[in-house]
Design an enzyme around this catalytic site. Structure first.
Site, PDB file in Angstrom:
ATOM      1  N   GLU A   1      22.863 -23.815 -56.624  1.00  0.00           N
ATOM      2  CA  GLU A   1      23.724 -24.707 -57.134  1.00  0.00           C
ATOM      3  C   GLU A   1      24.023 -26.027 -56.222  1.00  0.00           C
ATOM      4  O   GLU A   1      25.389 -26.405 -55.912  1.00  0.00           O
ATOM      5  CB  GLU A   1      25.215 -24.318 -57.608  1.00  0.00           C
TER       6      GLU A   1
ATOM      7  N   GLU B   1      22.157 -18.036 -64.487  1.00  0.00           N
ATOM      8  CA  GLU B   1      23.454 -17.527 -64.423  1.00  0.00           C
ATOM      9  C   GLU B   1      24.290 -17.668 -65.455  1.00  0.00           C
ATOM     10  O   GLU B   1      24.284 -18.881 -66.057  1.00  0.00           O
ATOM     11  CB  GLU B   1      24.044 -18.095 -63.320  1.00  0.00           C
TER      12      GLU B   1
HETATM   13  C1  GAL Z   1      28.134 -19.973 -59.713  1.00  0.00           C
HETATM   14  C2  GAL Z   1      27.485 -19.498 -58.431  1.00  0.00           C
HETATM   15  C3  GAL Z   1      27.520 -18.199 -58.226  1.00  0.00           C
HETATM   16  C4  GAL Z   1      28.990 -17.419 -58.522  1.00  0.00           C
HETATM   17  C5  GAL Z   1      29.348 -17.933 -59.785  1.00  0.00           C
HETATM   18  C6  GAL Z   1      30.822 -17.533 -60.425  1.00  0.00           C
HETATM   19  O1  GAL Z   1      28.776 -21.065 -59.379  1.00  0.00           O
HETATM   20  O2  GAL Z   1      26.178 -19.732 -58.367  1.00  0.00           O
HETATM   21  O3  GAL Z   1      27.192 -17.974 -56.923  1.00  0.00           O
HETATM   22  O4  GAL Z   1      29.790 -18.063 -57.746  1.00  0.00           O
HETATM   23  O5  GAL Z   1      29.483 -19.330 -59.838  1.00  0.00           O
HETATM   24  O6  GAL Z   1      31.057 -17.650 -61.763  1.00  0.00           O
END
Ligand code: GAL
Length: 664
Positions: free
Chosen positions: A152, A310
């Site tokens: 990110e 994710e």
């Molecule tokens: C994203 C990040 C992850 C984790 C996640 C939590 O922004 O890539 O590592 O922190 O959020 O929601």
């Protein structure tokens, strides 16, 4: 063409895996649980640097070697990170100059994550060194399926105002403008004694006594996105020759909440678009926001499939109040992303952390362990995702486009404007939601993208637009499409200079209207339209110059004047909306646009039933998500992939359930 995830056949299922947080007995149990849940891909070593190289030059690869081997043994493919998402503590102690700075000069200290300036040559050298070390070690590992560069990028530090950033900004400006007079013209520096004599005098828009030069702010946004991207490109180019043929990506945040990275420009540099999405608990329309973000991701990917890298299985930990998902919601959210073009369902994260800032973030394996609703749901989801293999690689079908330009977003929300309440996402979300409620699948594309495949084109708040973009939108109407544009559009050129001669500048001729003054409404001020709906926030003095009035204001400063107009353009039409309509007014507008353009919903189903069609080599697939509390009959004939059942017209999708029909 590079395969999306090397060696993965079907839709990917898995998530971020952080074995460095656990003892070996837990890691061994993870492998069994991954088999049980049919995990097919994990992202590994994202925050691994301090565990790989705890002291400068002293490496411990053992945990990663073992993990790679075990995952391979279990048939799990690995999206392997460059381990650079956060510098190890020894590095920031040795080189504090790599730390980023905020606009007011504060240093962002280590102790959290992402405490680096992508403009620091020292940071880049160390990051490249680590990425290369990981690539050299695992280049031939059979589990290696995809490179995940950093993580990110720009999430926490989209803008860095440090001295190294100032230097990089000046070089970027030199490349953009060539000479300082061209910059002066673009920035309008005749104003407030801002004329520059030398690039050396130019700074990032650091905290200043009053409004900073708007074009300086806009260029700093452009530069910042490009600078972050160039960091990705440098790491990518360092690892590419070491493992040629293995696809390389980084996880984007293509969402309605992430403003500062121009992912359309980024997408050209990745082998496959990967995206992260998190819903906001307080958002009552969160499933529609998810759809908008997924539609944007698909647009950024040029309509091709992408990877949901994710999302969350349940609550996150970073909102003020973190809502758990309801029954079936993880499945609905996952399949909504698949419906809109994702070929993976991945999560942050596999196993919930026991310690650290994210210990209250949900995961597929929660603190309670295997004996939990969450893990049972994960097993069900893994089975469902496995059954979706036939739709892998297929593409979403849509005849409706929503125009989304990052630069327009940056520019329209700059300071010192007619109303601080004009937000780019406001009409974007409202119009997309009205289409969603009617079952219309919407592509989200840029103003200069090819619009030939669309019967309905909507441009919300397109404040900044290039001549090319404006001509492209006008050409869509001339070809027969219905085009709709909302207030405060077409106002400035790409330098953020007003287009003179009357608003809405770039769209005046297309829309057949001319506006000589804005009448923004005050906080709480409401005005009424002649169909009884209300509007707020914005009004303007619209003169008709070829358009017909569709709705008029019945009160307020613009009483009796047009609020919504329509101009016939050949066999197409151009509509203008000069105020912020309420939900009923927006729905009526969208219904009229749908009727006129002839765009069709995927299914004839009640509001709240989401249905999207993907078509590929293995046929046509309709993903149906029933967000309502009633079972809903659908008229599709074929095979339901999740159950294997044959479907005929009248097939029922239960309340809160999903179905994926491979059409006969
Ligand atoms: C994203 C990040 C992850 C984790 C996640 C939590 O922004 O890539 O590592 O922190 O959020 O929601």
């Amino acid at each position: 063409m590079i395969e999306s995830i090397h060696g993965l056949h079907g839709v990917g299922f898995g998530g971020d895996y952080n074995p460095e947080q656990w003892d070996d007995d837990v890691r061994l149990a993870d492998i069994d649980l991954m088999r049980e849940a049919r995990v097919s891909v994990v992202s590994l070593a994202i925050f691994g640097w301090a565990s790989i190289e705890p002291r400068e030059g002293s490496y411990d690869w053992s945990w990663l070697d073992t993990t790679m081997d075990r995952l391979h043994g279990a048939g799990v493919r690995v999206s392997l990170a460059t381990a650079t998402a956060s510098p190890p503590p020894w590095l920031t102690r040795k080189h504090p100059e790599i730390l980023p700075r905020t606009a007011d000069g504060s240093v962002l200290s280590p102790g959290a994550r992402q405490a680096y300036s992508v403009s620091s040559r020292t940071w880049r050298d160390y990051a490249v060194r680590m990425a290369v070390a990981v690539a050299e070690r695992y280049r031939d590992h059979p589990a290696l399926a995809l490179w995940h560069v950093d993580n990110e990028i720009g999430c926490h530090v989209p803008h860095d105002y440090s001295d190294s950033a100032a230097e990089a900004f000046r070089s970027w400006l030199q490349r953009r403008y060539g000479d300082i007079d061209t910059l002066n013209a673009a920035w309008g520096t005749a104003f407030w004694s801002q004329r520059y004599g030398d690039f050396a005098d130019v700074l990032p828009p650091r905290a200043a006594p009053s409004h900073s030069n708007p074009t300086q702010q806009l260029d700093f946004a452009r530069y910042s996105s490009d600078e972050l991207l160039s960091y990705y490109v440098e790491l990518r180019d360092a690892i590419r020759p070491i493992s040629p043929g293995v696809p390389i990506t980084t996880n984007f945040m293509c969402t309605s909440a992430t403003k500062w990275m121009d992912y359309r420009r980024w997408a050209a540099e990745v082998d496959i678009v990967a995206n992260d999405h998190y819903s906001i608990a307080a958002d009552a329309d969160r499933e529609i926001e998810l759809a908008l973000s997924a539609d944007l991701t698909r647009g950024v990917a040029g309509g091709r499939p992408w990877l949901l890298m994710e999302h969350s299985s349940g609550a996150v930990n970073w909102q003020p109040r973190n809502r758990a998902k309801g029954p079936g919601e993880m499945m609905r959210n996952s399949l909504a992303h698949v419906a809109r073009g994702s070929d993976a369902v991945m999560f942050f994260q596999w196993r919930a952390s026991q310690a650290g800032a994210e210990k209250f973030h949900s995961a597929l394996v929660p603190h309670a362990g295997r004996d939990s609703q969450m893990f049972r749901d994960a097993v069900d989801l893994g089975a469902a995702v496995t059954a979706l293999a036939p739709l892998t690689g297929s593409e979403v079908q849509s005849r409706t486009a929503l125009i989304w330009d990052y630069e327009a977003w940056w520019a329209v929300e700059l300071d010192a404007h007619p109303s601080a309440d004009v937000e780019y996402m406001d009409r974007m979300r409202a119009l997309h939601a009205a289409l969603w409620r009617r079952g219309i699948t919407t592509d989200v594309v840029g103003s200069t993208d090819d619009l030939r495949g669309y019967d309905l084109v909507i441009a919300p708040t397109l404040y900044l637009v290039s001549d090319e973009g404006a001509a492209n939108i006008a050409a869509a109407a001339e070809r027969g499409a219905t085009v709709a544009i909302t207030y405060f559009s077409g106002i400035v050129d790409p330098d953020d200079h007003i287009r003179l001669g009357g608003y809405p500048g770039a769209f005046r001729d297309l829309l057949g209207v001319r506006v000589d003054e804005f009448f923004p409404l005050l906080d709480g001020e409401i005005t009424t339209l002649d169909d009884g709906t209300s509007a707020d926030l914005w009004s303007e003095r619209v003169e008709l110059a070829g358009a017909e009035p569709v709705r008029t204001f019945t009160d307020g400063p613009m009483a009796g004047r047009p609020a919504v107009t329509r101009r016939q353009v050949g066999s197409g039409a151009a509509w203008y909306v000069a105020t912020r309509q309420d939900e009923a007014g927006t729905a009526a507008l969208v219904d009229a646009l749908i009727a006129e353009s002839g765009v069709q919903p995927t299914l004839d189903a009640p509001a709240g039933v989401e249905a999207v069609r993907r078509v590929g080599e293995q046929g046509s697939f309709v993903v149906v998500i029933n967000h309502t509390e009633e079972a809903v009959p659908i008229d599709l004939t074929g095979t339901e992939l999740l159950t294997g059942a044959a479907t005929e017209p009248g097939y029922k999708v239960e309340a809160g359930a999903c179905a994926v029909i491979q059409e006969a």
